[in-house]
Design a protein around this motif. Structure first.
Motif, PDB file in Angstrom:
ATOM      1  N   ARG A 164      12.903 -34.766   2.533  1.00  0.00           N
ATOM      2  CA  ARG A 164      13.497 -33.430   2.547  1.00  0.00           C
ATOM      3  C   ARG A 164      12.416 -32.350   2.593  1.00  0.00           C
ATOM      4  NH1 ARG A 164      17.758 -35.480  -0.821  1.00  0.00           N
ATOM      5  NH2 ARG A 164      19.778 -35.067   0.155  1.00  0.00           N
ATOM      6  N   GLU A 165      11.389 -32.512   1.794  1.00  0.00           N
ATOM      7  CA  GLU A 165      10.315 -31.522   1.757  1.00  0.00           C
ATOM      8  C   GLU A 165       9.603 -31.438   3.102  1.00  0.00           C
ATOM      9  OE1 GLU A 165       9.363 -29.145  -0.460  1.00  0.00           O
ATOM     10  OE2 GLU A 165      11.324 -29.712  -1.270  1.00  0.00           O
ATOM     11  N   PHE A 172      18.902 -18.279  13.529  1.00  0.00           N
ATOM     12  CA  PHE A 172      18.678 -18.921  12.230  1.00  0.00           C
ATOM     13  C   PHE A 172      17.614 -18.160  11.440  1.00  0.00           C
ATOM     14  CE2 PHE A 172      20.168 -22.496  14.858  1.00  0.00           C
ATOM     15  CZ  PHE A 172      21.167 -23.017  14.052  1.00  0.00           C
ATOM     16  N   GLY A 173      17.725 -18.235  10.114  1.00  0.00           N
ATOM     17  CA  GLY A 173      16.722 -17.643   9.228  1.00  0.00           C
ATOM     18  C   GLY A 173      16.335 -18.634   8.142  1.00  0.00           C
ATOM     19  N   ARG A 174      15.468 -18.206   7.235  1.00  0.00           N
ATOM     20  CA  ARG A 174      15.020 -19.106   6.164  1.00  0.00           C
ATOM     21  C   ARG A 174      16.178 -19.577   5.296  1.00  0.00           C
ATOM     22  NH1 ARG A 174       9.726 -19.843   5.684  1.00  0.00           N
ATOM     23  NH2 ARG A 174       8.374 -18.440   6.864  1.00  0.00           N
ATOM     24  N   GLY A 175      17.187 -18.750   5.188  1.00  0.00           N
ATOM     25  CA  GLY A 175      18.345 -19.127   4.386  1.00  0.00           C
ATOM     26  C   GLY A 175      19.148 -20.275   4.969  1.00  0.00           C
ATOM     27  N   ASP A 176      18.905 -20.592   6.221  1.00  0.00           N
ATOM     28  CA  ASP A 176      19.636 -21.682   6.881  1.00  0.00           C
ATOM     29  C   ASP A 176      18.888 -23.012   6.819  1.00  0.00           C
ATOM     30  OD1 ASP A 176      21.799 -20.003   7.958  1.00  0.00           O
ATOM     31  OD2 ASP A 176      20.234 -19.162   9.253  1.00  0.00           O
ATOM     32  N   VAL A 177      17.658 -22.982   6.348  1.00  0.00           N
ATOM     33  CA  VAL A 177      16.805 -24.168   6.433  1.00  0.00           C
ATOM     34  C   VAL A 177      17.381 -25.345   5.655  1.00  0.00           C
ATOM     35  CG1 VAL A 177      14.568 -25.131   5.734  1.00  0.00           C
ATOM     36  CG2 VAL A 177      14.665 -22.975   7.001  1.00  0.00           C
ATOM     37  N   ASP A 178      17.853 -25.107   4.436  1.00  0.00           N
ATOM     38  CA  ASP A 178      18.363 -26.216   3.624  1.00  0.00           C
ATOM     39  C   ASP A 178      19.546 -26.913   4.296  1.00  0.00           C
ATOM     40  OD1 ASP A 178      16.458 -25.925   1.676  1.00  0.00           O
ATOM     41  OD2 ASP A 178      17.715 -24.747   0.314  1.00  0.00           O
ATOM     42  N   ALA A 179      20.446 -26.140   4.894  1.00  0.00           N
ATOM     43  CA  ALA A 179      21.596 -26.738   5.583  1.00  0.00           C
ATOM     44  C   ALA A 179      21.138 -27.536   6.801  1.00  0.00           C
ATOM     45  CB  ALA A 179      22.584 -25.649   5.995  1.00  0.00           C
ATOM     46  N   LEU A 180      20.123 -27.032   7.494  1.00  0.00           N
ATOM     47  CA  LEU A 180      19.596 -27.765   8.644  1.00  0.00           C
ATOM     48  C   LEU A 180      18.950 -29.081   8.198  1.00  0.00           C
ATOM     49  CD1 LEU A 180      18.021 -24.794  10.637  1.00  0.00           C
ATOM     50  CD2 LEU A 180      20.015 -26.143  11.315  1.00  0.00           C
ATOM     51  N   VAL A 181      18.254 -29.041   7.068  1.00  0.00           N
ATOM     52  CA  VAL A 181      17.647 -30.260   6.521  1.00  0.00           C
ATOM     53  C   VAL A 181      18.727 -31.283   6.194  1.00  0.00           C
ATOM     54  CG1 VAL A 181      16.407 -31.242   4.549  1.00  0.00           C
ATOM     55  CG2 VAL A 181      15.560 -29.156   5.649  1.00  0.00           C
ATOM     56  N   SER A 189       4.762 -40.473  10.483  1.00  0.00           N
ATOM     57  CA  SER A 189       4.350 -39.559   9.402  1.00  0.00           C
ATOM     58  C   SER A 189       5.498 -39.100   8.504  1.00  0.00           C
ATOM     59  CB  SER A 189       3.638 -38.308   9.951  1.00  0.00           C
ATOM     60  OG  SER A 189       2.549 -38.663  10.770  1.00  0.00           O
ATOM     61  N   LEU A 190       6.739 -39.511   8.772  1.00  0.00           N
ATOM     62  CA  LEU A 190       7.867 -39.067   7.957  1.00  0.00           C
ATOM     63  C   LEU A 190       8.126 -40.069   6.846  1.00  0.00           C
ATOM     64  CD1 LEU A 190       9.962 -36.707   7.960  1.00  0.00           C
ATOM     65  CD2 LEU A 190      11.550 -38.292   9.064  1.00  0.00           C
ATOM     66  N   GLU A 191       8.297 -39.557   5.614  1.00  0.00           N
ATOM     67  CA  GLU A 191       8.508 -40.405   4.434  1.00  0.00           C
ATOM     68  C   GLU A 191       9.978 -40.811   4.332  1.00  0.00           C
ATOM     69  OE1 GLU A 191       6.242 -41.521   2.401  1.00  0.00           O
ATOM     70  OE2 GLU A 191       4.495 -40.348   2.998  1.00  0.00           O
ATOM     71  N   THR A 192      10.420 -41.719   5.208  1.00  0.00           N
ATOM     72  CA  THR A 192      11.840 -42.075   5.234  1.00  0.00           C
ATOM     73  C   THR A 192      12.254 -42.955   4.060  1.00  0.00           C
ATOM     74  OG1 THR A 192      11.260 -43.890   6.741  1.00  0.00           O
ATOM     75  CG2 THR A 192      12.079 -41.847   7.727  1.00  0.00           C
ATOM     76  N   ASN A 193      11.310 -43.519   3.324  1.00  0.00           N
ATOM     77  CA  ASN A 193      11.652 -44.349   2.165  1.00  0.00           C
ATOM     78  C   ASN A 193      11.772 -43.540   0.880  1.00  0.00           C
ATOM     79  OD1 ASN A 193      11.713 -46.798   3.618  1.00  0.00           O
ATOM     80  ND2 ASN A 193       9.469 -46.951   3.523  1.00  0.00           N
ATOM     81  N   ASN A 194      11.517 -42.241   0.967  1.00  0.00           N
ATOM     82  CA  ASN A 194      11.603 -41.368  -0.205  1.00  0.00           C
ATOM     83  C   ASN A 194      12.366 -40.110   0.218  1.00  0.00           C
ATOM     84  OD1 ASN A 194      11.113 -39.364  -2.192  1.00  0.00           O
ATOM     85  ND2 ASN A 194       9.187 -40.342  -2.795  1.00  0.00           N
TER      86      ASN A 194
END
Length: 495
Positions: free
Chosen positions: A482-483, A448-457, A472-477
């Motif tokens: 995503r960020e 994997f590379g940085r270009g794959d990060v969005d698809a993994l997200v 610590s994860l903002e699951t309500n937003n």
């Protein structure tokens, strides 16, 4: 006399009712019409009427936090050689037609020989399905279900690793409910997330790997190919009736399988230990049938999770290094079961949630030591590869717990500041993983590379069942979530 008696009692009842209303008003300020309105400074008839109306308003359970936890696990029998008892178990259950579920490799092993001899010895009729796929896909699961229905079994026997046991659970489920749509019970939002309304046929699970703990849990995982994501079904009624945990059955595991299976145990224990507390989870279920299998950390799961973590740190390196170290193998098998009880009730969170798209979007990686023709990222590898980044991120949520976990790795925490808890645990994890050898040092090693990060997200976002337990994860937003996930995947590219 009856009239005067009723006259005397009526004011008493009214007084008691009014006192009760006042108690409710003072102990539940948000629901009190007086204290939510600055213009009200009395508890006269109008206030009492408003309080009664508030009490009559249906509770919005979606905004209510949980107040209880449940403890559910399969019965477990542990001991060298106990596999031979399985035929007697089915006879004791009154089973007449057993569907034996395994894969092509395990079918050749001594565990299957013991199972077959045990069933034949007790005169139990059975049929063997040996086409289970390692890291099952929805297509392979459906094939297994269709193979099961014509036989009309009244019990199931799974012999193999987590893939076999999970597939057997799903065969059992859809044989019990043959008219159900496949997505009816699959976790939302990828499926409909319906609860399993009744018990299934008996299922006996005989694990041949020391990792998933699937013999104790009501969870079954598979790839939903159309969504390029791993998902599954989770409900207490899915759990096996009994797990036959026989250390003799893991002695044929290759070193690479010991390692990857052990990494699953490692993350099961760490994630369930650090999950949000059960009383912070929302929504509170309106019916106990709807209480999820993954509830958040609780006092009982904590005991199993921490013990499994300590044993994994102690024995996994030995089991990987020396295939003849039977003590280490036995301890790891027991640790897998202990972790299964822990996470089967507390749940897992980010490592597992992020692992599902890592496996599902494999760019072509084939893990060394696995004798398979197609590319594969073993489940334990896909989970552990993000662990240093994950626990650095979650450290601030509960520093004390993260430091206790670091201490299990041998870290002297006596002078560590609380704000450094996540970083200290992250470093301890990285050193442990490197010490095992032949482990990818981040997502880059998997291709994997940085270009794959969005698809993994995007592949992680639907894993709401586990992400909701992530501290610590903002699951309500969703955008904030995503960020955060994007940052985690970027930090997990290498360590």
């Amino acid at each position: 006399m009856p009239v005067s008696t009723s006259i005397r009692i009526a004011p008493t009842r009214a007084a008691r009712a009014l006192n009760l209303l006042r108690t409710v008003q003072f102990t539940h300020p948000p629901n009190c019409p007086c204290h939510s309105n600055p213009a009200h400074h009395h508890h006269g008839p109008q206030a009492v009427t408003q309080a009664r109306r508030a009490l009559a308003t249906p509770i919005d359970y979606s905004q209510q936090k949980e107040y209880a936890f449940e403890m559910a696990a399969s019965s477990i029998r542990f001991g060298p050689g106990c596999t031979k008892e399985v035929g007697m178990d089915f006879k004791n259950m009154g089973a007449k037609r057993v569907m034996v579920v395994t894969d092509a490799n395990v079918r050749k092993l001594d565990a299957m020989k013991q199972v077959v001899e045990g069933l034949e010895r007790e005169g139990i009729s059975f049929e063997v399905f040996d086409k289970v796929r390692v890291e099952p896909k929805d297509s392979s699961v459906k094939e297994a279900i269709e193979a099961s229905k014509p036989y009309r079994p009244d019990a199931f026997l799974a012999v193999g690793g987590g893939s076999v046991i999970d597939t057997a659970k799903l065969m059992n489920l859809y044989t019990t409910f043959p008219d159900a749509d496949f997505l009816d019970f699959v976790n939302a939002p990828l499926g409909k997330g319906q609860p399993i309304p009744s018990k299934l046929f008996p299922l006996v699970a005989v694990p041949t790997t020391a990792g998933t703990g699937s013999e104790t849990t009501g969870t079954a995982i598979f790839d939903l190919v159309s969504k390029r994501a791993k998902t599954g079904i989770a409900h207490r009624n899915l759990k096996p009736t009994i797990g036959i945990v026989d250390p003799l059955n893991t002695r044929t595991m290759p070193s690479a399988v010991h390692a990857s299976s052990g990494l699953d145990v490692l993350c099961h224990s760490l994630e369930s230990w650090t999950a949000i507390p059960y009383y912070e989870r929302t929504p509170r279920p309106q019916n106990p049938l709807n209480r999820p299998a993954y509830q958040g950390a609780n006092p009982i799961s904590d005991i199993f999770s921490l013990k499994a973590l300590k044993d994994t740190v102690k024995y996994l390196p030995r089991a990987v290094k020396d295939p003849s170290d039977h003590e280490a193998q036995e301890k790891m098998l027991l640790a897998a079961t202990l972790a299964g009880v822990g996470f089967g009730n507390a749940g897992v969170h980010l490592c597992h949630g992020m692992s599902y798209p890592i496996s599902g979007q494999n760019p072509g990686y084939k893990h060394p030591g696995y004798q398979v023709d197609s590319p594969i990222i073993p489940h334990g590898v896909s989970v552990a590869v993000t662990a240093p980044a994950v626990f650095k991120f979650t450290g601030a949520s509960n520093p004390e717990r993260h430091l206790q976990a670091a201490e299990a790795f041998g870290v002297d925490i006596s002078n560590v500041k609380l704000e450094s808890a996540g970083e200290v645990l992250s470093e301890a994890l990285a050193e442990f993983l490197i010490g095992l050898g032949d482990q990818p040092r981040g997502l880059k090693d998997l291709g994997f590379g940085r270009g794959d990060v969005d698809a993994l997200v995007e592949g992680t976002i639907p894993q709401a069942r586990v992400l909701m337990l992530a501290p610590s994860l903002e699951t309500n937003n969703v955008e904030a979530e995503r960020e955060q996930l994007r940052g985690l995947f970027e930090n997990a590219l290498e360590y």
